[in-house]
Scaffold this motif. Structure first.
Motif, PDB file in Angstrom:
ATOM      1  N   ALA A  62      44.022  -4.299  27.555  1.00 17.61           N
ATOM      2  CA  ALA A  62      42.928  -4.215  28.418  1.00 17.61           C
ATOM      3  C   ALA A  62      41.686  -3.693  27.969  1.00 17.61           C
ATOM      4  O   ALA A  62      40.602  -4.090  28.356  1.00 17.61           O
ATOM      5  N   PHE A  63      41.699  -2.395  27.533  1.00 15.62           N
ATOM      6  CA  PHE A  63      40.672  -1.780  26.882  1.00 15.62           C
ATOM      7  C   PHE A  63      39.809  -2.899  25.807  1.00 15.62           C
ATOM      8  O   PHE A  63      38.611  -2.745  26.100  1.00 15.62           O
ATOM      9  N   LEU A  64      40.569  -3.523  25.033  1.00 18.46           N
ATOM     10  CA  LEU A  64      39.689  -4.296  24.157  1.00 18.46           C
ATOM     11  C   LEU A  64      39.362  -5.622  24.887  1.00 18.46           C
ATOM     12  O   LEU A  64      38.132  -6.073  24.587  1.00 18.46           O
ATOM     13  N   LEU A  65      39.911  -6.297  25.728  1.00 21.65           N
ATOM     14  CA  LEU A  65      39.295  -7.152  26.812  1.00 21.65           C
ATOM     15  C   LEU A  65      38.179  -6.718  27.496  1.00 21.65           C
ATOM     16  O   LEU A  65      37.031  -7.464  27.527  1.00 21.65           O
ATOM     17  N   THR A  66      38.052  -5.575  27.969  1.00 20.84           N
ATOM     18  CA  THR A  66      37.120  -5.092  28.823  1.00 20.84           C
ATOM     19  C   THR A  66      35.919  -5.039  27.885  1.00 20.84           C
ATOM     20  O   THR A  66      34.806  -5.190  28.207  1.00 20.84           O
ATOM     21  N   ALA A 105      40.020   0.794  32.606  1.00 17.56           N
ATOM     22  CA  ALA A 105      40.944  -0.462  32.271  1.00 17.56           C
ATOM     23  C   ALA A 105      42.284  -0.022  31.464  1.00 17.56           C
ATOM     24  O   ALA A 105      43.346  -0.319  32.146  1.00 17.56           O
ATOM     25  N   PHE A 106      41.926   1.085  30.793  1.00 15.67           N
ATOM     26  CA  PHE A 106      43.052   1.285  29.740  1.00 15.67           C
ATOM     27  C   PHE A 106      44.078   2.278  30.874  1.00 15.67           C
ATOM     28  O   PHE A 106      45.405   2.051  30.717  1.00 15.67           O
ATOM     29  N   ALA A 107      43.603   3.233  31.508  1.00 17.08           N
ATOM     30  CA  ALA A 107      44.416   4.147  32.244  1.00 17.08           C
ATOM     31  C   ALA A 107      45.017   3.326  33.464  1.00 17.08           C
ATOM     32  O   ALA A 107      46.329   3.483  33.534  1.00 17.08           O
ATOM     33  N   LEU A 108      44.220   2.770  34.099  1.00 18.56           N
ATOM     34  CA  LEU A 108      44.860   1.872  35.105  1.00 18.56           C
ATOM     35  C   LEU A 108      45.925   0.911  34.922  1.00 18.56           C
ATOM     36  O   LEU A 108      46.957   0.778  35.343  1.00 18.56           O
ATOM     37  N   THR A 109      45.926   0.043  33.699  1.00 20.44           N
ATOM     38  CA  THR A 109      46.844  -0.853  33.166  1.00 20.44           C
ATOM     39  C   THR A 109      47.993   0.050  32.739  1.00 20.44           C
ATOM     40  O   THR A 109      49.358  -0.417  33.000  1.00 20.44           O
ATOM     41  N   LEU A 110      47.704   1.055  32.232  1.00 20.22           N
ATOM     42  CA  LEU A 110      48.998   1.905  31.586  1.00 20.22           C
ATOM     43  C   LEU A 110      49.518   2.284  32.632  1.00 20.22           C
ATOM     44  O   LEU A 110      50.888   2.265  32.769  1.00 20.22           O
ATOM     45  N   LYS A 145      29.520  -7.179  33.819  1.00 25.10           N
ATOM     46  CA  LYS A 145      29.244  -5.822  34.052  1.00 25.10           C
ATOM     47  C   LYS A 145      30.660  -4.984  34.002  1.00 25.10           C
ATOM     48  O   LYS A 145      31.458  -5.809  33.863  1.00 25.10           O
ATOM     49  N   GLY A 146      30.731  -3.871  33.632  1.00 20.38           N
ATOM     50  CA  GLY A 146      31.614  -3.051  33.159  1.00 20.38           C
ATOM     51  C   GLY A 146      33.056  -3.132  34.363  1.00 20.38           C
ATOM     52  O   GLY A 146      34.042  -3.394  34.096  1.00 20.38           O
ATOM     53  N   ALA A 147      32.542  -2.975  35.614  1.00 22.50           N
ATOM     54  CA  ALA A 147      33.487  -2.887  36.796  1.00 22.50           C
ATOM     55  C   ALA A 147      34.105  -4.435  36.874  1.00 22.50           C
ATOM     56  O   ALA A 147      35.286  -4.579  37.003  1.00 22.50           O
ATOM     57  N   ILE A 191      38.915  -8.034  35.726  1.00 25.88           N
ATOM     58  CA  ILE A 191      39.609  -9.052  35.043  1.00 25.88           C
ATOM     59  C   ILE A 191      40.882  -8.561  34.078  1.00 25.88           C
ATOM     60  O   ILE A 191      41.749  -9.163  34.161  1.00 25.88           O
ATOM     61  N   ALA A 192      40.528  -7.548  33.380  1.00 27.93           N
ATOM     62  CA  ALA A 192      41.487  -7.039  32.247  1.00 27.93           C
ATOM     63  C   ALA A 192      42.759  -6.610  32.701  1.00 27.93           C
ATOM     64  O   ALA A 192      43.769  -6.846  32.554  1.00 27.93           O
ATOM     65  N   VAL A 193      42.520  -5.880  33.935  1.00 20.49           N
ATOM     66  CA  VAL A 193      43.786  -4.973  34.474  1.00 20.49           C
ATOM     67  C   VAL A 193      44.739  -5.840  34.922  1.00 20.49           C
ATOM     68  O   VAL A 193      45.791  -5.733  34.792  1.00 20.49           O
ATOM     69  N   PRO A 194      44.488  -6.690  36.042  1.00 23.95           N
ATOM     70  CA  PRO A 194      45.375  -7.824  36.585  1.00 23.95           C
ATOM     71  C   PRO A 194      46.065  -8.686  35.383  1.00 23.95           C
ATOM     72  O   PRO A 194      47.327  -8.802  35.544  1.00 23.95           O
ATOM     73  N   VAL A 195      45.162  -9.154  34.573  1.00 25.19           N
ATOM     74  CA  VAL A 195      45.798 -10.100  33.395  1.00 25.19           C
ATOM     75  C   VAL A 195      46.707  -9.365  32.712  1.00 25.19           C
ATOM     76  O   VAL A 195      47.983  -9.742  32.385  1.00 25.19           O
TER      77      VAL A 195
END
Length: 111
Positions: A60-64, A7-12, A73-75, A80-84
């Protein structure tokens, strides 16, 4: 843990890509500025854009992490976190672009 890092890497990466696109639109909007006048605004946008990208990745890391603790589930938590935070980051990047243009205009008028 893999979902949080993903989530962190993809959002970044998404926020950096959005920043590059907005940077090119910002260059078009600053047509007519001399190089010396535009430079402080461009530098301000780059610095603010990188700060926003890292913050959105961290959020995103923290929301995940929060959603995983709430027994999602992690996925799904990452989906949810990445698009937000990608959308929030895009909005903040537009604000950063206007700040950069404002700084460039201030330099053009006052110096």
């Amino acid at each position: 843990m893999a979902a949080k890092i993903t989530a962190f890497a993809l959002t970044l990466l998404i926020n950096i890509a959005i920043g590059v696109v907005i940077f090119f639109f910002m260059l078009i909007m600053m047509n007519g500025f001399s190089g010396g006048d535009a430079r402080p605004g461009l530098i301000a946008f780059i610095v603010l854009g990188l700060i926003v990208s890292v913050l959105m990745g961290t959020f995103a890391f923290l929301l995940t992490s929060f959603l995983v603790k709430r027994e999602l589930k992690g996925a799904i938590a990452a989906l949810i976190a990445v698009p937000v935070f990608s959308v929030v980051g895009a909005g903040l990047k537009v604000v950063c672009a206007f700040i950069g243009i404002g700084i460039a205009d201030y330099v053009r008028v006052n110096y």
